[in-house]
Write a protein that holds these residues in place. Structure first.
Motif, PDB file in Angstrom:
ATOM      1  N   MET A 156      -5.526   5.909   2.508  1.00 50.39           N
ATOM      2  CA  MET A 156      -5.078   6.910   1.537  1.00 50.39           C
ATOM      3  C   MET A 156      -5.101   6.367   0.034  1.00 50.39           C
ATOM      4  O   MET A 156      -5.342   7.065  -0.788  1.00 50.39           O
ATOM      5  CB  MET A 156      -3.540   6.996   2.146  1.00 50.39           C
ATOM      6  N   VAL A 157      -4.767   5.193  -0.032  1.00 46.12           N
ATOM      7  CA  VAL A 157      -4.861   4.611  -1.452  1.00 46.12           C
ATOM      8  C   VAL A 157      -6.286   4.795  -1.968  1.00 46.12           C
ATOM      9  O   VAL A 157      -6.605   5.081  -3.351  1.00 46.12           O
ATOM     10  CB  VAL A 157      -4.457   3.128  -1.421  1.00 46.12           C
ATOM     11  N   ALA A 190      -6.802   8.268  -2.807  1.00 45.75           N
ATOM     12  CA  ALA A 190      -6.068   8.574  -3.819  1.00 45.75           C
ATOM     13  C   ALA A 190      -6.733   8.431  -5.384  1.00 45.75           C
ATOM     14  O   ALA A 190      -6.758   8.869  -6.370  1.00 45.75           O
ATOM     15  CB  ALA A 190      -4.762   8.179  -3.847  1.00 45.75           C
ATOM     16  N   TRP A 219      -3.009  16.735  -1.543  1.00 44.46           N
ATOM     17  CA  TRP A 219      -2.211  15.638  -0.926  1.00 44.46           C
ATOM     18  C   TRP A 219      -1.833  15.780   0.402  1.00 44.46           C
ATOM     19  O   TRP A 219      -1.562  15.011   1.284  1.00 44.46           O
ATOM     20  CB  TRP A 219      -0.983  15.003  -1.797  1.00 44.46           C
ATOM     21  N   GLY A 238       1.065  10.239  -4.555  1.00 44.32           N
ATOM     22  CA  GLY A 238       1.646  11.288  -4.198  1.00 44.32           C
ATOM     23  C   GLY A 238       2.632  12.083  -4.899  1.00 44.32           C
ATOM     24  O   GLY A 238       2.478  13.351  -5.020  1.00 44.32           O
ATOM     25  N   GLU A 288      -2.700   3.529   5.694  1.00 45.98           N
ATOM     26  CA  GLU A 288      -2.163   3.583   4.122  1.00 45.98           C
ATOM     27  C   GLU A 288      -3.117   3.006   3.018  1.00 45.98           C
ATOM     28  O   GLU A 288      -3.263   3.406   1.989  1.00 45.98           O
ATOM     29  CB  GLU A 288      -0.902   2.534   3.774  1.00 45.98           C
ATOM     30  N   SER A 289      -3.848   1.746   3.479  1.00 50.36           N
ATOM     31  CA  SER A 289      -4.883   1.399   2.696  1.00 50.36           C
ATOM     32  C   SER A 289      -6.155   2.479   2.185  1.00 50.36           C
ATOM     33  O   SER A 289      -6.471   2.597   1.330  1.00 50.36           O
ATOM     34  CB  SER A 289      -5.620   0.231   3.179  1.00 50.36           C
ATOM     35  N   PHE A 310       0.989  -1.246  -0.021  1.00 47.51           N
ATOM     36  CA  PHE A 310      -0.128   0.099  -0.057  1.00 47.51           C
ATOM     37  C   PHE A 310       0.871   1.221  -0.044  1.00 47.51           C
ATOM     38  O   PHE A 310       0.401   2.371  -0.622  1.00 47.51           O
ATOM     39  CB  PHE A 310      -0.812  -0.063   1.023  1.00 47.51           C
ATOM     40  N   THR A 311       1.939   1.187   0.775  1.00 49.18           N
ATOM     41  CA  THR A 311       2.857   2.443   0.749  1.00 49.18           C
ATOM     42  C   THR A 311       3.523   2.857  -0.624  1.00 49.18           C
ATOM     43  O   THR A 311       3.740   3.922  -1.031  1.00 49.18           O
ATOM     44  CB  THR A 311       4.024   2.184   1.756  1.00 49.18           C
ATOM     45  N   ALA A 343      -4.298  11.681   7.710  1.00 46.76           N
ATOM     46  CA  ALA A 343      -3.582  10.301   8.029  1.00 46.76           C
ATOM     47  C   ALA A 343      -2.808  10.850   9.404  1.00 46.76           C
ATOM     48  O   ALA A 343      -2.849   9.734  10.214  1.00 46.76           O
ATOM     49  CB  ALA A 343      -2.820   9.918   7.116  1.00 46.76           C
ATOM     50  N   SER A 380       0.815   4.520  -2.374  1.00 58.93           N
ATOM     51  CA  SER A 380       0.656   5.868  -1.856  1.00 58.93           C
ATOM     52  C   SER A 380       1.878   6.743  -2.563  1.00 58.93           C
ATOM     53  O   SER A 380       1.676   7.996  -2.836  1.00 58.93           O
ATOM     54  CB  SER A 380       0.290   5.922  -0.548  1.00 58.93           C
TER      55      SER A 380
END
Length: 389
Positions: free
Chosen positions: A299-300, A303, A255, A243, A296-297, A235-236, A262, A239
């Motif tokens: 954030m994805v 996104a 972002w 980003g 992170e999930s 996931f990172t 986050a 992201s």
């Protein structure tokens, strides 16, 4: 640090890290200029030489002195070497003008402010877990978290290298044609998922052997943390991709808001998860990695919603599903070997994943051609060295 009750040794270590960061920032100025000019070979060369020099210095000091402060200070060698290589390379690539007026300075500040905020939020986001964990659990568990986090940070080399190369390309394509930039984002997503999925799953499988071989039995508590970090890695990487795309396309402020949310979400997650994982598993360090997975999930997902809606195509959804099928086979192949050998479990899993994506015809013709060029270049380089010897 004194107000938070940290020992004087910790304060000294942070001071050393501060000096190292200052030296590294000076080198990063030249490195950023070279990235903007797409002179990645100069940046890569300086990074490799700097890391080799720093590692050699650290190992020498460790063997001679066993002084943890001197070993920590060896990181300054890397920053110094990088700066001494990057600035001459930048001067060769473009003329440097150090003159400034009030008007030009304000232009730089105005244009750079979103990226400054992005850097600040990134540091806070990456470090808030360690701070919260340090205030809630004993030092031993914090050490487990730090050990796993160090391995995880090292494994981010693939998305970081890719994004350093793609950032100027995203910016150039967006200025020329927004549709071309979106197409490049889609291609980058495909390649990144194809590459980072097996890497992350390999960490899940080989976490016991990695922690045992790197840190010994005293750091067995780092094993479940590192295993969860294998999922975080996937996931990172995505992201980081979004980003970089946001920064290149003038959506950095958007972002920054995502990163700020986050950070705010991470603190209550840690406050809930750290005590729970300590009671349930006698290991509060697991909470830091679990909160990373959650944040992170999300954030994805955000996104995709605001930057990557065009990525939802039938072909890409099918391709992602096939990658997950190959990843499941990788886990099944490597799991029985996880306690024995990191090399054996990792190699078996990666071989199954590679065979799976090939059998399922996941790579596109352009990806297969790129892989062929890489293999040809490696084989040619090895053959040339053997001939010279």
């Amino acid at each position: 640090l004194e107000l938070a009750g940290y020992r004087s040794e910790v304060v000294t270590m942070v001071a050393i890290a501060g000096v190292t960061t200052a030296l590294g920032t000076v080198a990063d100025i030249a490195g950023s200029g070279l990235v903007g000019l797409e002179r990645m070979a100069d940046v890569g060369r300086a990074d490799v030489v700097g890391k080799l020099a720093s590692t050699a210095t650290a190992l020498g000091l460790l063997a001679l002195t066993h002084n943890v402060f001197l070993v920590a200070a060896s990181a300054m060698v890397m920053a110094t070497v990088r700066g001494s290589m990057l600035f001459p390379a930048l001067r060769r690539a473009a003329p440097l003008d150090f003159s400034a007026t009030r008007a030009s300075t304000m232009v730089v500040i105005r244009r750079a402010s979103p990226f400054f905020v992005a850097g600040l939020t990134l540091v806070l986001y990456q470090q808030v877990d360690a701070v919260v964990i340090s205030l809630l659990v004993e030092q031993r568990q914090l050490g487990w978290y730090g050990a796993a986090d160090g391995v995880f940070s090292t494994l981010l080399f693939l998305p970081n290298i890719l994004m350093a190369s793609l950032l100027p390309a995203f910016a150039r394509e967006h200025a020329r044609d927004e549709a071309a930039a979106r197409h490049l984002l889609g291609q980058s997503f495909d390649v990144l998922l194809l590459a980072t999925l097996p890497l992350g799953l390999s960490i899940v499988v080989t976490a016991p052997a990695i922690t045992r071989s790197l840190y010994g039995s005293k750091f067995s508590g780092a094993t479940p943390v590192l295993a969860v970090y294998g999922v975080v890695l996937i996931f990172t990487a995505l992201s980081i991709l979004f980003g970089s795309y946001a920064a290149a396309c003038g959506r950095q402020r958007l972002w920054n808001v995502v990163m700020g949310v986050a950070i705010v979400a991470t603190i209550p997650l840690d406050l809930v998860l750290v005590p729970w994982t300590e009671r349930r598993f006698d290991n509060g360090a697991i909470a830091g990695a679990v909160s990373y997975v959650i944040v992170e999930s999300l954030m994805v997902v955000v996104a995709f919603a605001v930057l990557g809606r065009h990525l939802f195509t039938a072909r890409r959804i099918r391709r992602t599903g096939l990658c997950l099928v190959a990843g499941s086979a990788q886990l099944a192949a490597g799991w029985p070997l996880r306690e024995r050998s990191a090399l054996g479990a990792g190699a078996a899993g990666l071989a199954i994943y590679g065979a799976g994506v090939i059998a399922l015809r996941v790579p596109s013709p352009s990806e297969r051609a790129m892989a062929g060029r890489v293999v040809h270049r490696v084989v040619h380089g090895v053959r040339s060295r053997l001939v010279r010897r």
